[in-house]
Design a protein around this motif. Structure first.
Motif, PDB file in Angstrom:
ATOM      1  N   ASP A 189       0.833  -1.205   0.000  1.00 15.56           N
ATOM      2  CA  ASP A 189       0.000   0.000   0.000  1.00 15.56           C
ATOM      3  C   ASP A 189       0.865   1.251   0.000  1.00 15.56           C
ATOM      4  O   ASP A 189       0.599   2.203  -0.737  1.00 15.56           O
ATOM      5  CB  ASP A 189      -0.933   0.015   1.210  1.00 15.56           C
ATOM      6  CG  ASP A 189      -1.967  -1.092   1.173  1.00 15.56           C
ATOM      7  OD1 ASP A 189      -2.250  -1.595   0.061  1.00 15.56           O
ATOM      8  OD2 ASP A 189      -2.487  -1.453   2.246  1.00 15.56           O
ATOM      9  N   LEU A 190       1.880   1.250   0.832  1.00 13.93           N
ATOM     10  CA  LEU A 190       2.795   2.392   0.914  1.00 13.93           C
ATOM     11  C   LEU A 190       3.530   2.582  -0.407  1.00 13.93           C
ATOM     12  O   LEU A 190       3.679   3.711  -0.889  1.00 13.93           O
ATOM     13  CB  LEU A 190       3.782   2.190   2.066  1.00 13.93           C
ATOM     14  CG  LEU A 190       4.753   3.333   2.329  1.00 13.93           C
ATOM     15  CD1 LEU A 190       3.993   4.601   2.675  1.00 13.93           C
ATOM     16  CD2 LEU A 190       5.717   2.968   3.426  1.00 13.93           C
ATOM     17  N   LEU A 191       3.969   1.495  -1.006  1.00 11.36           N
ATOM     18  CA  LEU A 191       4.652   1.562  -2.290  1.00 11.36           C
ATOM     19  C   LEU A 191       3.728   2.126  -3.372  1.00 11.36           C
ATOM     20  O   LEU A 191       4.141   2.955  -4.187  1.00 11.36           O
ATOM     21  CB  LEU A 191       5.158   0.174  -2.694  1.00 11.36           C
ATOM     22  CG  LEU A 191       5.918   0.093  -4.011  1.00 11.36           C
ATOM     23  CD1 LEU A 191       7.177   0.945  -3.958  1.00 11.36           C
ATOM     24  CD2 LEU A 191       6.257  -1.341  -4.338  1.00 11.36           C
TER      25      LEU A 191
ATOM     26  N   ALA B 145       2.249   6.587  -6.933  1.00 14.37           N
ATOM     27  CA  ALA B 145       1.237   7.523  -7.426  1.00 14.37           C
ATOM     28  C   ALA B 145       1.697   8.967  -7.253  1.00 14.37           C
ATOM     29  O   ALA B 145       1.508   9.799  -8.144  1.00 14.37           O
ATOM     30  CB  ALA B 145      -0.086   7.299  -6.703  1.00 14.37           C
ATOM     31  N   LEU B 146       2.313   9.294  -6.124  1.00 15.44           N
ATOM     32  CA  LEU B 146       2.822  10.647  -5.900  1.00 15.44           C
ATOM     33  C   LEU B 146       3.955  10.990  -6.856  1.00 15.44           C
ATOM     34  O   LEU B 146       4.023  12.109  -7.387  1.00 15.44           O
ATOM     35  CB  LEU B 146       3.281  10.810  -4.448  1.00 15.44           C
ATOM     36  CG  LEU B 146       2.167  10.838  -3.404  1.00 15.44           C
ATOM     37  CD1 LEU B 146       2.766  10.861  -1.995  1.00 15.44           C
ATOM     38  CD2 LEU B 146       1.268  12.037  -3.622  1.00 15.44           C
TER      39      LEU B 146
END
Length: 120
Positions: free
Chosen positions: A5-7, A12-13
């Motif tokens: 999820d963090l990846l 996306a950012l």
């Protein structure tokens, strides 16, 4: 939050930042500003000269200012004041619109009368 999820959030950012930089770096600095009311050209101001112009319409007025190569609406008598609150613009294709007065302020890359083609 899992590692995947963090990846996904980080990717996306990074993608959003890359797209923003690509489009903002590729935008051309404009040479002038064309002011139209209800589709009719009212004025053209060069961006290299500080100037201000009052545009009177049937519905009210706007004061458009060119300062330090940027364009903004300094004053208007419309209710919502969206055009006055809009950020300063300076790159080709950027616009400021005052819907109550049917006013459109557009940054152009050409001098007035310089057209690539005429479509009929």
């Amino acid at each position: 939050m899992k590692k995947t999820d963090l990846l996904l959030v980080v990717l996306a950012l990074v993608a959003a930042a890359a797209i923003y930089l690509f489009y903002s770096a590729g935008a051309e600095k404009g040479k002038g500003v064309e002011i139209t009311v209800d589709g009719e050209s009212e004025a053209f101001l060069p961006l290299d000269t500080n100037d201000s112009i009052r545009i009177d319409t049937e519905d009210g007025y706007n004061i458009v200012t060119v300062q330090d190569g940027k364009v903004f609406v300094t004053e208007a008598d419309c209710r919502d004041q969206i055009c006055v609150d809009h950020k300063k613009i300076s790159k080709t294709g950027e616009t400021i619109v005052c819907l109550p007065h049917k006013l459109v302020v557009t940054i152009t890359g050409d001098e007035p009368g310089d057209f690539d083609a005429v479509v009929m």
